[in-house]
Design an enzyme around this catalytic site. Structure first.
Site, PDB file in Angstrom:
ATOM      1  CG  ASP A  14      23.723  28.316  44.889  1.00 39.71           C
ATOM      2  OD1 ASP A  14      24.942  28.298  44.625  1.00 39.71           O
ATOM      3  OD2 ASP A  14      22.961  29.227  44.508  1.00 39.71           O
ATOM      4  CG  ASN A  16      29.345  24.459  48.017  1.00 38.80           C
ATOM      5  OD1 ASN A  16      28.521  24.377  48.920  1.00 38.80           O
ATOM      6  ND2 ASN A  16      29.564  23.501  47.139  1.00 38.80           N
ATOM      7  NE  ARG A  27      33.844  30.468  43.718  1.00 35.79           N
ATOM      8  CZ  ARG A  27      32.528  30.640  43.899  1.00 35.79           C
ATOM      9  NH1 ARG A  27      32.090  31.686  44.545  1.00 35.79           N
ATOM     10  NH2 ARG A  27      31.675  29.776  43.405  1.00 35.79           N
ATOM     11  CB  THR A  60      25.146  22.786  30.625  1.00 35.33           C
ATOM     12  OG1 THR A  60      23.945  23.495  30.951  1.00 35.33           O
ATOM     13  CG2 THR A  60      24.786  21.333  30.378  1.00 35.33           C
ATOM     14  CG  ASN A  62      28.131  25.147  37.524  1.00 39.40           C
ATOM     15  OD1 ASN A  62      27.500  24.281  38.126  1.00 39.40           O
ATOM     16  ND2 ASN A  62      27.903  26.448  37.742  1.00 39.40           N
ATOM     17  NE  ARG A 179      19.882  28.306  43.640  1.00 38.01           N
ATOM     18  CZ  ARG A 179      20.238  28.572  42.406  1.00 38.01           C
ATOM     19  NH1 ARG A 179      19.406  28.355  41.421  1.00 38.01           N
ATOM     20  NH2 ARG A 179      21.442  29.064  42.138  1.00 38.01           N
ATOM     21  CD  GLU A 198       4.358  22.288  47.154  1.00 36.06           C
ATOM     22  OE1 GLU A 198       4.542  23.306  47.833  1.00 36.06           O
ATOM     23  OE2 GLU A 198       3.378  22.127  46.401  1.00 36.06           O
TER      24      GLU A 198
HETATM   25  C1  IPE Z   1      23.323  26.055  40.223  1.00 31.08           C
HETATM   26  O1  IPE Z   1      24.039  26.941  40.985  1.00 31.08           O
HETATM   27  C2  IPE Z   1      24.143  24.847  39.889  1.00 31.08           C
HETATM   28  C3  IPE Z   1      24.535  23.975  41.001  1.00 31.08           C
HETATM   29  C4  IPE Z   1      24.228  24.153  42.248  1.00 31.08           C
HETATM   30  C5  IPE Z   1      25.315  22.845  40.643  1.00 31.08           C
HETATM   31  P1  IPE Z   1      24.837  28.187  40.335  1.00 31.08           P
HETATM   32  O2  IPE Z   1      25.488  28.867  41.467  1.00 31.08           O
HETATM   33  O3  IPE Z   1      25.694  27.703  39.232  1.00 31.08           O
HETATM   34  O4  IPE Z   1      23.650  29.044  39.711  1.00 31.08           O
HETATM   35  P2  IPE Z   1      23.560  30.615  39.433  1.00 31.08           P
HETATM   36  O5  IPE Z   1      24.683  30.949  38.513  1.00 31.08           O
HETATM   37  O6  IPE Z   1      23.685  31.322  40.753  1.00 31.08           O
HETATM   38  O7  IPE Z   1      22.210  30.809  38.832  1.00 31.08           O
HETATM   39  C1  IPE Z   2      27.336  25.551  44.447  1.00 33.78           C
HETATM   40  O1  IPE Z   2      28.026  26.544  45.128  1.00 33.78           O
HETATM   41  C2  IPE Z   2      28.240  24.496  43.878  1.00 33.78           C
HETATM   42  C3  IPE Z   2      28.367  24.522  42.403  1.00 33.78           C
HETATM   43  C4  IPE Z   2      27.710  25.319  41.590  1.00 33.78           C
HETATM   44  C5  IPE Z   2      29.284  23.590  41.826  1.00 33.78           C
HETATM   45  P1  IPE Z   2      28.564  27.839  44.382  1.00 33.78           P
HETATM   46  O2  IPE Z   2      29.956  27.564  43.921  1.00 33.78           O
HETATM   47  O3  IPE Z   2      27.618  28.251  43.316  1.00 33.78           O
HETATM   48  O4  IPE Z   2      28.594  28.890  45.556  1.00 33.78           O
HETATM   49  P2  IPE Z   2      28.154  30.415  45.486  1.00 33.78           P
HETATM   50  O5  IPE Z   2      26.767  30.457  44.903  1.00 33.78           O
HETATM   51  O6  IPE Z   2      29.145  31.117  44.605  1.00 33.78           O
HETATM   52  O7  IPE Z   2      28.196  30.869  46.895  1.00 33.78           O
HETATM   53 MG    MG Z   3      26.021  29.493  43.275  1.00 33.72          MG
END
Ligand code: IPE
Ligand code: IPE
Ligand code: MG
Length: 240
Positions: A14, A16, A27, A60, A62, A179, A198
């Site tokens: 998470d 990115n 992004r 699911t 995303n 995470r 953990e």
């Molecule tokens: C969880 O991250 C899914 C992945 C890392 C692939 P999200 O960024 O989608 O989760 P939320 O929306 O912050 O809970």
């Molecule tokens: C995780 O990074 C990758 C995916 C969920 C595909 P994010 O795209 O959720 O990045 P943030 O959380 O918006 O920074």
């Molecule tokens: Mg995210």
């Protein structure tokens, strides 16, 4: 119970988007650079002897992101498969994809996924599972449906009976979930398999995590004391 090297590590990759936004970039640039951390975590796991590694790549939920971002992620995963399949295979890494079979996955990507799964299926050094179009609840519902389809009697519905109907029932429970990005939530990830995992929430965004961040988590894991609802060794000794 004393901990050594985790058997099964899972990463919720998470941060990115925030990584890119901090640098005033789109992004998608964060997703692209995040591939470097993916490679580092796979290579480090392989080098350290972690046997099972799961990476959460697409949930699911995303699918609700803007179409351009979803399309970019589909293309990125497809490109990554093509770039990395040869060395993954060479190193004896078995690749699997954990998730639904959503019709929105582009057919050519679905074919590439099937190809790498087939190419590497007999590898035994390590198993890399990419959670892609994955939802923990969806996986439980699918397993429950299979129970019904198999005509299992009510009193035969046990934890083992359900667990044996998940997509990859040979996968051990997750020992360590990492995470990145500082968010502290499950986001529908492997709900069944993380029962006694953990958790670690490093304050670092996924593209910056790299091998150093991962090694630090493996190191911290060794200092954790897992109890599984019982008493740990020190407690037991104090009671005597
Ligand atoms: C969880 O991250 C899914 C992945 C890392 C692939 P999200 O960024 O989608 O989760 P939320 O929306 O912050 O809970
Ligand atoms: C995780 O990074 C990758 C995916 C969920 C595909 P994010 O795209 O959720 O990045 P943030 O959380 O918006 O920074
Ligand atoms: Mg995210």
């Amino acid at each position: 119970m004393a901990t050594g090297l985790p058997r099964h590590v899972a990463c919720v990759m998470d941060g990115n988007g925030r990584w890119a936004e901090q640098k005033r970039m789109p992004r998608t640039e964060g997703h692209r650079v995040g591939e470097g951390s993916v490679v580092d975590v796979i290579e480090t796991s392989h080098a350290c002897g972690v046997k099972w590694l799961t990476l959460y790549a697409f949930s699911t939920e995303n699918w609700t992101r803007p179409e351009e971002e979803v399309e970019f992620l589909m293309r990125l995963v497809q490109g990554a498969l093509r770039r990395h399949a040869p060395w993954l295979h060479l190193r004896g890494i078995r690749c699997r994809f954990l998730g639904g079979d959503d019709a929105r996955i582009p057919p050519s990507l679905a074919r590439d996924i099937a190809d790498i799964v087939e190419l590497t299926e007999h590898n035994t050094r390590m198993t890399l599972t990419v959670a892609f179009d994955h939802g923990g609840r969806d996986a439980i519902v699918r397993a429950a449906r299979t129970l019904v389809r198999d005509g299992i009697a009510e009193d035969a519905v046990t934890e083992e009976a359900l667990a044996s109907r998940f997509q990859y029932p040979d996968t051990p429970d997750v020992d360590l979930v990492i995470r990145t990005s500082g968010e502290q939530r499950v986001s529908n990830f492997m709900l069944w398999q993380v029962a006694y995992a953990e958790w670690m929430f490093p304050q670092i965004l996924w593209p910056d995590f790299r091998a150093e961040g991962y090694r630090a988590c493996l190191e911290e894991y060794r200092r954790r004391n897992r109890r599984y609802g019982g008493l740990d060794r020190i407690d037991e000794m104090e009671m005597i």
